[in-house]
Design an enzyme around this catalytic site. Sequence first.
Site, PDB file in Angstrom:
ATOM      1  N   ASP A  11     -28.505  55.610 -39.038  1.00 10.89           N
ATOM      2  CA  ASP A  11     -28.347  55.366 -40.408  1.00 10.89           C
ATOM      3  C   ASP A  11     -29.822  55.201 -41.084  1.00 10.89           C
ATOM      4  O   ASP A  11     -30.710  54.727 -40.374  1.00 10.89           O
ATOM      5  CB  ASP A  11     -27.660  53.365 -40.923  1.00 10.89           C
ATOM      6  CG  ASP A  11     -26.316  53.628 -39.923  1.00 10.89           C
ATOM      7  OD1 ASP A  11     -25.547  54.544 -39.629  1.00 10.89           O
ATOM      8  OD2 ASP A  11     -26.098  52.904 -39.300  1.00 10.89           O
ATOM      9  N   ASP A 130     -14.214  53.866 -43.488  1.00 14.30           N
ATOM     10  CA  ASP A 130     -14.153  52.788 -42.925  1.00 14.30           C
ATOM     11  C   ASP A 130     -13.559  51.686 -43.031  1.00 14.30           C
ATOM     12  O   ASP A 130     -12.949  51.787 -43.418  1.00 14.30           O
ATOM     13  CB  ASP A 130     -15.806  52.485 -43.665  1.00 14.30           C
ATOM     14  CG  ASP A 130     -16.864  52.723 -44.079  1.00 14.30           C
ATOM     15  OD1 ASP A 130     -17.663  53.604 -42.340  1.00 14.30           O
ATOM     16  OD2 ASP A 130     -18.273  53.441 -45.037  1.00 14.30           O
TER      17      ASP A 130
END
EC number: 4.3.2.10
Length: 257
Positions: A11, A130
């Site tokens: 990330d 997600d």
Amino acid sequence: MLAKRIIPCLDVRDGQVVKGVQFRNHEIIGDIVPLAERYAKEGADELVFYDITASSDGRVVDKSWVSRVAEVIDIPFCVAGGIRSVEDAGKILSFGADKISINSPALSDPTLISRLADRYGVQCVVVGIDTWFDEKTGEYLVYQFTGDEKRTQQTPWKTLDWVQEVQQRGAGEIVLNMMNQDGVRQGYDLKQLALVRQVTQVPMIASGGAGEMSHFLDAFKLANVDGALAASVFHKQIININELKQYLAENGVKVRI
């Protein structure tokens, strides 16, 4: 049978690799390029980079580090973050990425999936999803703009419906980011993975929850995923990738060693 893939996830925020828990409270892990080099040397099959605030900030992924990563590693890598157009994707691919991944922009404009697949081929197009398990309703629901706590929102989509929709539109691979499990290292959501696997014809990657080697084995054996993505266990050197692959091979999972 194709070898199962082990995929470290990096990330990226403000030019550095960060990691949170359930998409919150991110800590800085380190610089992008050295971490990419380390994972390639340790035996990763590919890498995934998420510029986690690009979509919520309304910008495309910072391209400067993409070309640097391409120069120093010899394994495939995928880049995600704010890709809203065929042109955005083309730039990132031209800088050396092997795949691009879209998430929130696909929810805002599902035709983007098919336009990308038509231009670059389905093998380049990954859709990240997600997904959050709502305990009140017992449903798996899709969320958007999860890189920004203030903008994160539930979408009208149920996870299984969106999985089928993105495949029909040309997704070549699906990464299922299980938000409830993210960063807590208690194992992947095997029930959800099995449900999604039943409606998935393209390669499917599990993401969120890996804490020990057995969690990877369970995802491959019990949910039949094609790859397992993890972050904190690799960043914090809880699990070594070479040792993980030896363990998987000893337990009957085909991996590249």
